[in-house]
Design a protein around this motif. Structure first.
Motif, PDB file in Angstrom:
ATOM      1  N   ALA A 182      31.207 179.170   6.187  1.00 28.67           N
ATOM      2  CA  ALA A 182      29.901 178.535   6.286  1.00 28.67           C
ATOM      3  C   ALA A 182      29.937 177.067   5.869  1.00 28.67           C
ATOM      4  O   ALA A 182      28.893 176.427   5.800  1.00 28.67           O
ATOM      5  N   VAL A 183      31.115 176.548   5.606  1.00 25.70           N
ATOM      6  CA  VAL A 183      31.185 175.180   5.107  1.00 25.70           C
ATOM      7  C   VAL A 183      30.787 174.180   6.207  1.00 25.70           C
ATOM      8  O   VAL A 183      31.034 174.418   7.393  1.00 25.70           O
ATOM      9  N   LYS A 184      30.109 173.111   5.828  1.00 23.51           N
ATOM     10  CA  LYS A 184      29.705 172.099   6.809  1.00 23.51           C
ATOM     11  C   LYS A 184      30.552 170.837   6.610  1.00 23.51           C
ATOM     12  O   LYS A 184      31.231 170.684   5.589  1.00 23.51           O
ATOM     13  N   ARG A 185      30.460 169.955   7.579  1.00 27.62           N
ATOM     14  CA  ARG A 185      31.263 168.743   7.488  1.00 27.62           C
ATOM     15  C   ARG A 185      30.873 167.946   6.242  1.00 27.62           C
ATOM     16  O   ARG A 185      31.700 167.387   5.552  1.00 27.62           O
ATOM     17  N   GLU A 186      29.561 167.981   5.943  1.00 23.05           N
ATOM     18  CA  GLU A 186      29.053 167.186   4.827  1.00 23.05           C
ATOM     19  C   GLU A 186      29.648 167.644   3.489  1.00 23.05           C
ATOM     20  O   GLU A 186      29.743 166.870   2.544  1.00 23.05           O
ATOM     21  N   ASP A 187      30.024 168.970   3.425  1.00 23.52           N
ATOM     22  CA  ASP A 187      30.569 169.467   2.157  1.00 23.52           C
ATOM     23  C   ASP A 187      31.983 168.965   1.924  1.00 23.52           C
ATOM     24  O   ASP A 187      32.439 168.872   0.788  1.00 23.52           O
ATOM     25  N   ARG A 188      32.675 168.687   2.998  1.00 25.26           N
ATOM     26  CA  ARG A 188      34.086 168.335   2.852  1.00 25.26           C
ATOM     27  C   ARG A 188      34.303 166.822   2.790  1.00 25.26           C
ATOM     28  O   ARG A 188      35.079 166.329   2.004  1.00 25.26           O
ATOM     29  N   VAL A 189      33.608 166.090   3.690  1.00 26.43           N
ATOM     30  CA  VAL A 189      33.853 164.655   3.796  1.00 26.43           C
ATOM     31  C   VAL A 189      32.599 163.922   3.336  1.00 26.43           C
ATOM     32  O   VAL A 189      31.494 164.236   3.782  1.00 26.43           O
ATOM     33  N   ARG A 190      32.776 162.988   2.446  1.00 24.52           N
ATOM     34  CA  ARG A 190      31.630 162.226   1.960  1.00 24.52           C
ATOM     35  C   ARG A 190      31.750 160.799   2.499  1.00 24.52           C
ATOM     36  O   ARG A 190      32.769 160.144   2.289  1.00 24.52           O
ATOM     37  N   LEU A 191      30.747 160.370   3.263  1.00 23.07           N
ATOM     38  CA  LEU A 191      30.782 159.024   3.807  1.00 23.07           C
ATOM     39  C   LEU A 191      30.028 158.097   2.863  1.00 23.07           C
ATOM     40  O   LEU A 191      28.879 158.353   2.530  1.00 23.07           O
ATOM     41  N   VAL A 192      30.723 157.123   2.423  1.00 24.46           N
ATOM     42  CA  VAL A 192      30.126 156.195   1.464  1.00 24.46           C
ATOM     43  C   VAL A 192      30.019 154.829   2.124  1.00 24.46           C
ATOM     44  O   VAL A 192      30.975 154.347   2.726  1.00 24.46           O
ATOM     45  N   SER A 193      28.855 154.266   2.060  1.00 26.55           N
ATOM     46  CA  SER A 193      28.746 152.891   2.604  1.00 26.55           C
ATOM     47  C   SER A 193      28.941 151.909   1.456  1.00 26.55           C
ATOM     48  O   SER A 193      28.241 151.958   0.451  1.00 26.55           O
ATOM     49  N   MET A 194      29.952 151.101   1.589  1.00 20.14           N
ATOM     50  CA  MET A 194      30.269 150.140   0.533  1.00 20.14           C
ATOM     51  C   MET A 194      30.211 148.726   1.122  1.00 20.14           C
ATOM     52  O   MET A 194      30.523 148.528   2.300  1.00 20.14           O
ATOM     53  N   PRO A 195      29.863 147.780   0.307  1.00 19.42           N
ATOM     54  CA  PRO A 195      29.959 146.394   0.797  1.00 19.42           C
ATOM     55  C   PRO A 195      31.426 145.997   0.912  1.00 19.42           C
ATOM     56  O   PRO A 195      32.258 146.454   0.137  1.00 19.42           O
ATOM     57  N   ALA A 196      31.739 145.217   1.921  1.00 19.63           N
ATOM     58  CA  ALA A 196      33.131 144.846   2.150  1.00 19.63           C
ATOM     59  C   ALA A 196      33.624 143.990   1.002  1.00 19.63           C
ATOM     60  O   ALA A 196      32.848 143.247   0.375  1.00 19.63           O
ATOM     61  N   GLU A 197      34.902 144.114   0.728  1.00 20.80           N
ATOM     62  CA  GLU A 197      35.504 143.338  -0.351  1.00 20.80           C
ATOM     63  C   GLU A 197      35.543 141.862   0.066  1.00 20.80           C
ATOM     64  O   GLU A 197      35.813 141.542   1.225  1.00 20.80           O
ATOM     65  N   SER A 198      35.319 141.006  -0.870  1.00 20.08           N
ATOM     66  CA  SER A 198      35.272 139.595  -0.491  1.00 20.08           C
ATOM     67  C   SER A 198      36.379 138.769  -1.129  1.00 20.08           C
ATOM     68  O   SER A 198      36.594 137.621  -0.801  1.00 20.08           O
ATOM     69  N   LYS A 199      37.132 139.372  -2.058  1.00 29.07           N
ATOM     70  CA  LYS A 199      38.076 138.590  -2.842  1.00 29.07           C
ATOM     71  C   LYS A 199      39.357 138.237  -2.085  1.00 29.07           C
ATOM     72  O   LYS A 199      40.021 137.275  -2.386  1.00 29.07           O
ATOM     73  N   ILE A 200      39.698 139.049  -1.083  1.00 32.63           N
ATOM     74  CA  ILE A 200      41.050 138.994  -0.543  1.00 32.63           C
ATOM     75  C   ILE A 200      41.390 137.614   0.027  1.00 32.63           C
ATOM     76  O   ILE A 200      42.459 137.080  -0.165  1.00 32.63           O
ATOM     77  N   GLY A 201      40.516 137.062   0.703  1.00 32.95           N
ATOM     78  CA  GLY A 201      40.859 135.726   1.230  1.00 32.95           C
ATOM     79  C   GLY A 201      39.806 135.232   2.206  1.00 32.95           C
ATOM     80  O   GLY A 201      39.039 136.038   2.735  1.00 32.95           O
ATOM     81  N   SER A 202      39.781 134.049   2.474  1.00 34.60           N
ATOM     82  CA  SER A 202      38.741 133.526   3.354  1.00 34.60           C
ATOM     83  C   SER A 202      39.092 133.744   4.812  1.00 34.60           C
ATOM     84  O   SER A 202      38.219 133.804   5.665  1.00 34.60           O
ATOM     85  N   ALA A 203      40.415 133.899   5.119  1.00 35.45           N
ATOM     86  CA  ALA A 203      40.847 134.057   6.508  1.00 35.45           C
ATOM     87  C   ALA A 203      40.216 135.285   7.131  1.00 35.45           C
ATOM     88  O   ALA A 203      39.701 135.237   8.249  1.00 35.45           O
ATOM     89  N   LYS A 204      40.203 136.394   6.391  1.00 33.23           N
ATOM     90  CA  LYS A 204      39.644 137.620   6.927  1.00 33.23           C
ATOM     91  C   LYS A 204      38.157 137.490   7.167  1.00 33.23           C
ATOM     92  O   LYS A 204      37.629 138.015   8.129  1.00 33.23           O
ATOM     93  N   LYS A 205      37.504 136.810   6.272  1.00 31.46           N
ATOM     94  CA  LYS A 205      36.062 136.650   6.415  1.00 31.46           C
ATOM     95  C   LYS A 205      35.710 135.937   7.716  1.00 31.46           C
ATOM     96  O   LYS A 205      34.796 136.314   8.427  1.00 31.46           O
ATOM     97  N   GLN A 206      36.582 134.975   8.002  1.00 33.35           N
ATOM     98  CA  GLN A 206      36.300 134.202   9.197  1.00 33.35           C
ATOM     99  C   GLN A 206      36.500 135.030  10.445  1.00 33.35           C
ATOM    100  O   GLN A 206      35.768 134.911  11.412  1.00 33.35           O
ATOM    101  N   GLU A 207      37.504 135.902  10.402  1.00 33.16           N
ATOM    102  CA  GLU A 207      37.737 136.770  11.564  1.00 33.16           C
ATOM    103  C   GLU A 207      36.506 137.589  11.891  1.00 33.16           C
ATOM    104  O   GLU A 207      36.192 137.812  13.051  1.00 33.16           O
ATOM    105  N   ARG A 208      35.857 138.119  10.850  1.00 34.82           N
ATOM    106  CA  ARG A 208      34.699 138.951  11.107  1.00 34.82           C
ATOM    107  C   ARG A 208      33.574 138.111  11.675  1.00 34.82           C
ATOM    108  O   ARG A 208      32.698 138.547  12.323  1.00 34.82           O
TER     109      ARG A 208
END
Lengths: 208, 483
Positions: A182-208
């Motif tokens: 009887a298990v549902k998908r919600e019981d197994r996988v938890r989807l978390v909405s997180m803000p994207a990391e910003s520290k890594i570098g400015s190059a990636k930010k520009q790509e987005r």
């Protein structure tokens, strides 16, 4: 003449194998010697024209019981030194007891044992005589009552084995099938909405 | 229809087997934790069995299944007492097992299976069925002792019972195979016939007899084959101890009768002297060792050994008097033992076993009626008139004296006097000592009524023992065709 020779061959094999069963140091070897003892015993039964029983001995005892036995011996870690502890200490006492018993038997029986055995010879049957058929006929006619009782005995063994082994121990983690299904998908996988990391570098930010 | 009617004498066994299978299935669907429906079904099965046994009774001896099954008055009477003992055991032990979580469907099914084994033993007239009945009964009992898995002492008791029981079965089978080798038959009547007409190999016969008697002594628990009795009685949950100590003794008595008194009657000279040694040792060791016990279950175990020795005295005297008094003794012993273990279970509660002598201190102040019942039971076990235990001992002793074994009778009386000490010590503890605990005794109505019935029966049968005694004498006479 040949029969006598074969008999003595099998008999010697049985006795030697049986001796090795109790003297072998390794329990696996002991079990294998027991298999040999069964096989040579089956040979003796063949000489007695009990073909069906000889085959059953091989199939049931060698094929099933002893294999199971070997499994158990291999799975259990048997400490031989512990088993042999105190063997030599009690050995003289055991020998004394055995000697007393043998002496008593001789005293009771005297020389009458050798004088007259009273044993009869094997009944000779025709070539088309079927041992299996005769056994089957007897089991389902004359011996039907003990046969049924043996069946009840097996039923008790099943009930007892289940009653003794199937139990709920506290603290063990068992599977609950209904919950698993009887298990549902919600019981197994938890989807978390997180803000994207910003520290890594400015190059990636520009790509987005 | 004609085939079914030929099976008439065995209807009780067939009905029991069918009902056990039905209960096994029904129990799967009983959600109630107390298993009330299963319990009611089991009691109804026992009632049905007794009705069938009574209604299918025919005068005379009937043989069935190629002379492997015998139906006579002795088998019917013993079976009826077995049903009664099992039914009483279930009533006594219901609450005791329920608070320990052991009152399961498997327990009741295994109890009924052991009853089936006893019935097979009681009406067996063939070594094969005797042995199969014994194994049916024992296998169920081994499993029942081990049912309390979390108790180390119960598991140890079950292992000891199982291993020594297997050894005893081996001895018995070995003896039976020698008897078969010497006489050429496994049928009780045919063996007896063959021996009367003389067999070529007398030594083989006597060797077989020795093994058979040793195996029987193991199963009866008489000295020197008694080592398992105290440990098993002590270690098993009290309800299982009660089952082991009651109905199986009736079946064992039937076993002894069938194999020794019927099959090996021509060898009576040999086996009666063996039984004499067993009986003397058991009575002495049982009664003397019981004095040193502080645990009541262990004390009852040693008293069982002594009682079995007394029972053998009756068997070795032979004749209607001897066998009849031994049967009477077995029935009375079962009645007293049911009461004794029933009392331990009545006084036990959750997490507490009332199985030491101290637990019986001052019982009179806590519950005068229970103390009075226990006093009656103890008087009966000690053999003090007017309880029935006195009459049972008296009838065995008179049979022994009539056969001329005067020293044996004197010895039996002396060790019984020693035995009276530890029974009367309980009476003293109950009436003259201060209670150690003041926890109120809560009685279930059914087991409370039953213990009263049990105690009063011991007293009433002691005052009017004639009917039961004559039933035993007549059934033994008809079964053995004695005159």
């Amino acid at each position: 003449m040949t029969e006598t020779l074969v008999f003595y061959l099998f008999a010697a094999m049985t006795v030697l194998a049986a001796l090795r069963v109790i003297t072998a140091r390794n329990p696996v070897q002991a079990a294998l010697f027991l298999v040999l003892a069964f096989c040579s015993m089956a040979g003796i039964w063949l000489l007695l024209e009990a073909e069906f029983l000889a085959m059953t001995l091989i199939l049931v005892y060698v094929g099933a019981v002893m294999v199971l036995f070997l499994f158990v011996v291999m799975m259990l870690d048997i400490d031989l030194e512990q088993l042999r502890e105190g063997f030599w200490r009690w050995f003289p006492f055991g020998i004394l007891l055995a000697a007393v018993m043998v002496g008593e038997m001789f005293w009771v029986l005297g020389n009458r044992l050798t004088a007259e055995s009273g044993l009869s010879t094997v009944v000779q049957h025709a070539a088309d005589y079927s041992n299996t058929k005769e056994l089957g006929r007897l089991i389902y006619t004359d011996y039907v009552y003990p046969f049924e009782l043996a069946a009840v005995l097996l039923l008790i063994a099943i009930v007892a084995a289940i009653a003794l082994t199937l139990r709920r121990r506290k603290g063990t983690k068992t599977q609950v099938v209904s919950q698993q299904i009887a298990v549902k998908r919600e019981d197994r996988v938890r989807l978390v909405s997180m803000p994207a990391e910003s520290k890594i570098g400015s190059a990636k930010k520009q790509e987005r | 229809m004609s085939f079914l009617s030929t099976l008439l004498p065995a209807y009780a066994e067939i009905f029991l087997l069918v009902m056990v299978s039905v209960i096994l299935i029904v129990d799967l669907f009983v959600v109630n934790q107390n298993k009330t429906l299963t319990y009611v079904l089991v009691q109804l099965t026992l009632l049905g069995c007794s009705l069938i046994t009574v209604s299918t009774h025919q005068p005379g001896v009937a043989h069935l299944f190629n002379n492997m099954y015998v139906d006579d008055l002795m088998s019917d009477v013993l079976k009826l007492f077995c049903y009664l003992a099992l039914s009483m055991m279930l009533v006594y032990s219901r609450n005791y097992l329920m608070v320990r979580g052991l009152f399961t469907g498997e327990f009741m099914v295994l109890a009924l299976f052991s009853l089936l084994g006893m019935m097979v033993m009681i009406s067996a007239s063939h070594f094969l069925t005797l042995y199969l009945g014994l194994e049916l009964m024992s296998l169920a009992l081994y499993a029942m002792v081990a049912l309390q898995r979390d108790s180390a002492i119960a598991t140890e008791a079950a292992m000891k019972y199982f291993i020594l029981g297997a050894l005893a079965s081996g001895l018995l089978l070995y003896g039976m195979s020698m008897l078969y080798g010497a006489t050429g038959s496994l049928e009780v009547a045919a063996v007896s016939n063959a021996i009367t007409h003389g067999v070529p190999n007398k030594e083989l016969l006597v060797f077989g007899l020795v093994f058979v008697v040793a195996g029987l002594a193991f199963k009866l628990g008489v000295v020197p084959f008694h080592m398992w009795v105290p440990d098993v009685y002590h270690g098993a949950p009290t309800a299982m101890t009660m089952l082991i100590g009651t109905a199986p003794k009736l079946a064992a008595f039937a076993f002894v009768m069938r194999i020794l008194a019927e099959g090996l009657q021509p060898l009576v000279m040999h086996w009666s002297s063996m039984l004499e040694i067993l009986a003397v040792l058991s009575m002495a060791l049982g009664n003397i060792t019981a004095i040193a016990q502080t645990n009541l279950k262990r004390m009852f175990a040693y008293s069982t050994i002594a009682h079995m020795g007394f029972l053998l005295l009756g068997v070795l005297s032979g004749g209607i008097d001897g066998y009849g008094s031994a049967m009477f003794y077995a029935v009375i012993y079962v009645l007293m033992t049911l009461g004794g273990f029933g009392m331990i279970m009545l006084l036990s509660r959750e997490g507490f076993e009332a199985d030491t002598l101290n637990d019986f201190k001052g019982l009179n102040q806590r519950s005068p009626w229970l103390a009075f019942m226990m006093m009656l039971l103890m008087f009966s076990m000690a053999g003090i008139p007017p309880t029935v235990g006195f009459y049972a001992k008296l009838s065995v002793l008179s049979a022994v004296v009539n056969t001329g074994h005067i020293p044996l009778a004197v010895f039996a009386v002396l060790v019984s006097l020693i035995g009276a000490f530890y029974y009367l010590r309980i009476v003293k503890l109950m009436y003259f000592d201060a209670p150690e605990s003041h926890v109120p005794i809560t009685l279930q109505p059914d087991s409370g009524i039953l213990i009263s019935f049990n105690g009063v029966a011991v007293l009433l049968l002691g005052i009017i023992p004639g009917n039961l005694m004559s039933v035993c004498a007549v059934s033994v006479q008809q079964s053995l065709l004695l005159h």
